[in-house]
Design a protein around this motif. Structure first.
Motif: not given
Length: 206
Positions: A23-30, A105-112, A151-163
């Motif tokens: 659930i936490l990861a889903k919110i942070s991904c969104i 062609h250095r390799q990276f992984s976008p955070s999402v 760390q990602t959830a804290l970094c994004r700090s999404d303040m959307t209110l959920l039911n």
């Protein structure tokens, strides 16, 4: 199908933890998708990996941001295990979600995509720990993902209110997010990976 494969006698602490992590990861991904195509709030433009700015590089795909609505609701897709589940989870991160930038062609992984891969890692961990005897062990990769998603959830700090789950009041509509459209991101990912494939072929032939 999945009920036959995974039938824990009673909820365990590990099982509850895994559900909370998903659930936490889903919110942070969104939250990340919401901000991925928007101009930086910090005041610096997307930079190349070799700019030496000291800031984390950002993959600038050059797309004009537009929004889509996404409802947060249950789905029959993305189950824990089975052939269909394996294909659906793999489709979320084509080519492991890797991109290749710069002349070398250095390799990276976008955070999402890193976040989505971590969800898939937790999925495999849930399956593995339910099938093994004795106390479940934790892998180094799952520990990395646990800390990374925190760390990602804290970094994004999404303040959307959920039911709240279990709220006795009636909610006629599901929670709905206004998100940046992720389709341009997937299109550019596939283009980048195809360009990298051609680059590898040209260098192997020379």
């Amino acid at each position: 199908m999945i009920g036959a494969a995974l039938r824990p006698a009673e909820p365990t602490g590990l099982w509850s933890l895994c559900i909370c992590l998903v659930i936490l990861a889903k919110i942070s991904c969104i939250a990340y998708v919401q901000r991925f195509l928007r101009p930086s709030d910090i005041g610096y433009p997307p930079v190349s990996p070799s700019s030496g700015s000291g800031l984390s590089p950002v993959w600038d795909i050059g797309a004009k941001p537009h929004t889509v609505l996404m409802s947060s609701e249950e789905t029959i897709h993305y189950q824990l295990e089975g052939d269909e589940a394996e294909m659906e989870w793999a489709a979320l991160t084509p080519g492991d979600g890797m991109i290749y930038l710069g002349p070398d062609h250095r390799q990276f992984s976008p955070s999402v995509f890193h976040q989505l891969r971590c969800l898939d890692i937790f999925r495999h961990e849930i399956i593995r720990t339910h099938k093994q005897d004795g106390a479940p062990s934790q892998t180094a990769l799952s520990r990395h993902c646990l800390n990374y998603l925190r760390q990602t959830a804290l970094c994004r700090s999404d303040m959307t209110l959920l039911n709240l789950v279990g709220d006795p009041r009636t909610h006629p509509y599901p929670d709905t997010y206004e998100c940046s459209d992720w389709e341009p991101l997937y299109k550019e990912l596939k283009k980048n990976q195809e360009s990298h494939r051609q680059w590898l072929e040209s260098h192997s032939a020379s």
